[in-house]
Design a protein around this motif. Structure first.
Motif, PDB file in Angstrom:
ATOM      1  N   GLY A  97      15.092 -14.094  19.059  1.00  0.00           N
ATOM      2  CA  GLY A  97      15.081 -14.695  17.739  1.00  0.00           C
ATOM      3  C   GLY A  97      13.746 -15.199  17.235  1.00  0.00           C
ATOM      4  N   ALA A  98      12.638 -14.782  17.855  1.00  0.00           N
ATOM      5  CA  ALA A  98      11.327 -15.171  17.340  1.00  0.00           C
ATOM      6  C   ALA A  98      11.171 -14.688  15.907  1.00  0.00           C
ATOM      7  CB  ALA A  98      10.215 -14.584  18.208  1.00  0.00           C
ATOM      8  N   SER A  99      10.463 -15.468  15.081  1.00  0.00           N
ATOM      9  CA  SER A  99      10.247 -15.044  13.696  1.00  0.00           C
ATOM     10  C   SER A  99       9.278 -13.877  13.631  1.00  0.00           C
ATOM     11  CB  SER A  99       9.735 -16.218  12.859  1.00  0.00           C
ATOM     12  OG  SER A  99       8.491 -16.688  13.348  1.00  0.00           O
ATOM     13  N   SER A 100       8.318 -13.836  14.545  1.00  0.00           N
ATOM     14  CA  SER A 100       7.385 -12.708  14.651  1.00  0.00           C
ATOM     15  C   SER A 100       6.779 -12.723  16.039  1.00  0.00           C
ATOM     16  CB  SER A 100       6.269 -12.811  13.605  1.00  0.00           C
ATOM     17  OG  SER A 100       5.444 -13.941  13.865  1.00  0.00           O
ATOM     18  N   VAL A 101       6.384 -11.552  16.500  1.00  0.00           N
ATOM     19  CA  VAL A 101       5.713 -11.442  17.791  1.00  0.00           C
ATOM     20  C   VAL A 101       4.496 -10.545  17.629  1.00  0.00           C
ATOM     21  CG1 VAL A 101       5.874 -10.703  20.195  1.00  0.00           C
ATOM     22  CG2 VAL A 101       7.859 -11.733  19.098  1.00  0.00           C
ATOM     23  N   LEU A 102       3.367 -11.022  18.123  1.00  0.00           N
ATOM     24  CA  LEU A 102       2.152 -10.227  18.202  1.00  0.00           C
ATOM     25  C   LEU A 102       1.900  -9.897  19.660  1.00  0.00           C
ATOM     26  CD1 LEU A 102      -0.454  -9.025  16.940  1.00  0.00           C
ATOM     27  CD2 LEU A 102      -1.532 -11.272  17.339  1.00  0.00           C
ATOM     28  N   ALA A 103       1.960  -8.621  20.010  1.00  0.00           N
ATOM     29  CA  ALA A 103       1.627  -8.174  21.357  1.00  0.00           C
ATOM     30  C   ALA A 103       0.122  -7.913  21.404  1.00  0.00           C
ATOM     31  CB  ALA A 103       2.401  -6.908  21.702  1.00  0.00           C
ATOM     32  N   VAL A 104      -0.545  -8.496  22.382  1.00  0.00           N
ATOM     33  CA  VAL A 104      -1.994  -8.376  22.497  1.00  0.00           C
ATOM     34  C   VAL A 104      -2.339  -7.731  23.828  1.00  0.00           C
ATOM     35  CG1 VAL A 104      -4.176  -9.635  22.579  1.00  0.00           C
ATOM     36  CG2 VAL A 104      -2.348 -10.411  21.057  1.00  0.00           C
ATOM     37  N   ASP A 105      -3.136  -6.669  23.787  1.00  0.00           N
ATOM     38  CA  ASP A 105      -3.595  -6.012  25.018  1.00  0.00           C
ATOM     39  C   ASP A 105      -4.834  -5.203  24.690  1.00  0.00           C
ATOM     40  OD1 ASP A 105      -3.777  -4.297  27.439  1.00  0.00           O
ATOM     41  OD2 ASP A 105      -1.802  -5.143  27.860  1.00  0.00           O
ATOM     42  N   ILE A 106      -5.876  -5.338  25.501  1.00  0.00           N
ATOM     43  CA  ILE A 106      -7.116  -4.619  25.214  1.00  0.00           C
ATOM     44  C   ILE A 106      -7.045  -3.149  25.620  1.00  0.00           C
ATOM     45  CG2 ILE A 106      -8.549  -6.698  25.339  1.00  0.00           C
ATOM     46  CD1 ILE A 106      -9.441  -5.771  28.148  1.00  0.00           C
ATOM     47  N   ASP A 107      -6.012  -2.754  26.352  1.00  0.00           N
ATOM     48  CA  ASP A 107      -5.828  -1.351  26.716  1.00  0.00           C
ATOM     49  C   ASP A 107      -5.336  -0.584  25.492  1.00  0.00           C
ATOM     50  OD1 ASP A 107      -5.084   1.137  27.636  1.00  0.00           O
ATOM     51  OD2 ASP A 107      -3.852   0.389  29.290  1.00  0.00           O
ATOM     52  N   PRO A 108      -6.106   0.378  24.987  1.00  0.00           N
ATOM     53  CA  PRO A 108      -5.683   1.092  23.778  1.00  0.00           C
ATOM     54  C   PRO A 108      -4.380   1.867  23.959  1.00  0.00           C
ATOM     55  CG  PRO A 108      -7.573   2.181  24.787  1.00  0.00           C
ATOM     56  CD  PRO A 108      -7.412   0.869  25.493  1.00  0.00           C
ATOM     57  N   TRP A 109      -4.032   2.227  25.186  1.00  0.00           N
ATOM     58  CA  TRP A 109      -2.779   2.934  25.431  1.00  0.00           C
ATOM     59  C   TRP A 109      -1.577   2.024  25.259  1.00  0.00           C
ATOM     60  CZ3 TRP A 109      -1.890   8.044  27.520  1.00  0.00           C
ATOM     61  CH2 TRP A 109      -3.056   8.824  27.559  1.00  0.00           C
TER      62      TRP A 109
END
Length: 222
Positions: A97-109
Motif C-alpha cells: 500500500g505504499a503511495s509510491s516506490v522508487l527503486a534505486v540501483d546503479i546497475d543499468p540491468w
C-alpha cells in the motif's frame, strides 16, 4: 551495452516465487539456467555486471516478508528501495500500500529487471540508476536489503542511513548476518529463517533480521 537486457533476462530466467515471499513472482535464474553457470569472465564478455538482480537474496526476502506482514510500515507513504536488484522489496512495498516506490540501483540491468518484475506483479515502480548515497531525505521510508556485505560500502552507508533516520525517515534494513552490519545503531524488529540456495550462500537457510535505524543511536561509532 553489448546485449539487449530484456531479451537476455527473458531468455536466461524463469518466473519463480521466492520461498519466503510466495505472494510475489520474479524472473530469477536457477540451476536450470545458463546464467547460473556463467563465470565472471563470460559475463564481462557479454557486457553484463554481476547479475545480483537475478537472485532473491536472503536480506531482501526477509525485508519483503516484513513489509508485507506489517503493511502499516509503508501504507500511504513514499518509499525508496535502495540497491533494489530484482525489485523484490519495492514490489512488496507497493503491494503493502505504499503511495509510491522508487527503486534505486546503479546497475543499468536492474532497471529492466525491476520493470519486468513489476509487470509480473501488476504494480508500478519508478526507477533511478543515480547514486543517491549522501543525498538528503526524499522519501518517508527507506528499505535496504543485504547492503552491509562490504566494509567500504558499509562505511559509506552507515552515516547516510543514520542521517536519514535523524531527518525523520523510517530506515529498515534486511540483513542475513553480514559482518559489517551496524547492529549497535539499530533495533531488531523481526528475525526469519529464510531458505536460500547453497550455491549463493554458505547454507540452505539464512537467519535474517529486519533492523530499524534509531535516530538516538545515529552517532554511535561502529
Amino acid at each position: 551495452m553489448k546485449t539487449d537486457p530484456e531479451s537476455f533476462i527473458r531468455a536466461n530466467t524463469g518466473v519463480l516465487t521466492p520461498p519466503h515471499v510466495p505472494e510475489i513472482r520474479l524472473r530469477l535464474a536457477s540451476e536450470a539456467h545458463d546464467l547460473w553457470l556463467k563465470t565472471e569472465e563470460e559475463l564481462e564478455e557479454i557486457g553484463l555486471p554481476p547479475p545480483f538482480w537475478a537472485f532473491a537474496w536472503a536480506g531482501g526476502q526477509g525485508l519483503a516478508r516484513y513489509v508485507l506482514d506489517h503493511s502499516e510500515t509503508v501504507r500511504g507513504r513514499r518509499v525508496v528501495d535502495f540497491a533494489s536488484g530484482s525489485g523484490l522489496v519495492a514490489i512488496a512495498a507497493m503491494k503493502a500500500g505504499a503511495s509510491s516506490v522508487l527503486a534505486v540501483d546503479i546497475d543499468p540491468w536492474a532497471e529492466t529487471a525491476v520493470r519486468l518484475n513489476a509487470e509480473l506483479n501488476g504494480v508500478e515502480i519508478a526507477f533511478s540508476d543515480r547514486n543517491i548515497i549522501g543525498e538528503p531525505k526524499l522519501a518517508d521510508v527507506y528499505l535496504a536489503g543485504d547492503v552491509f556485505y562490504d566494509k567500504g560500502f558499509a562505511d559509506l552507508l552507515r552515516p547516510w542511513l543514520a542521517g536519514l533516520a535523524r531527518a525523520g525517515a523510517m530506515v529498515l534494513v534486511g540483513d542475513p548476518g553480514r559482518a559489517y552490519c551496524p547492529r549497535q545503531m539499530m533495533t531488531a524488529l523481526a528475525t526469519y529463517e529464510v531458505p536460500v540456495t547453497r550455491a549463493l550462500e554458505d547454507s540452505e537457510v539464512k537467519r535474517t533480521t529486519v533492523w530499524r535505524f534509531e535516530p538516538a543511536e545515529a552517532d554511535v561509532a561502529p
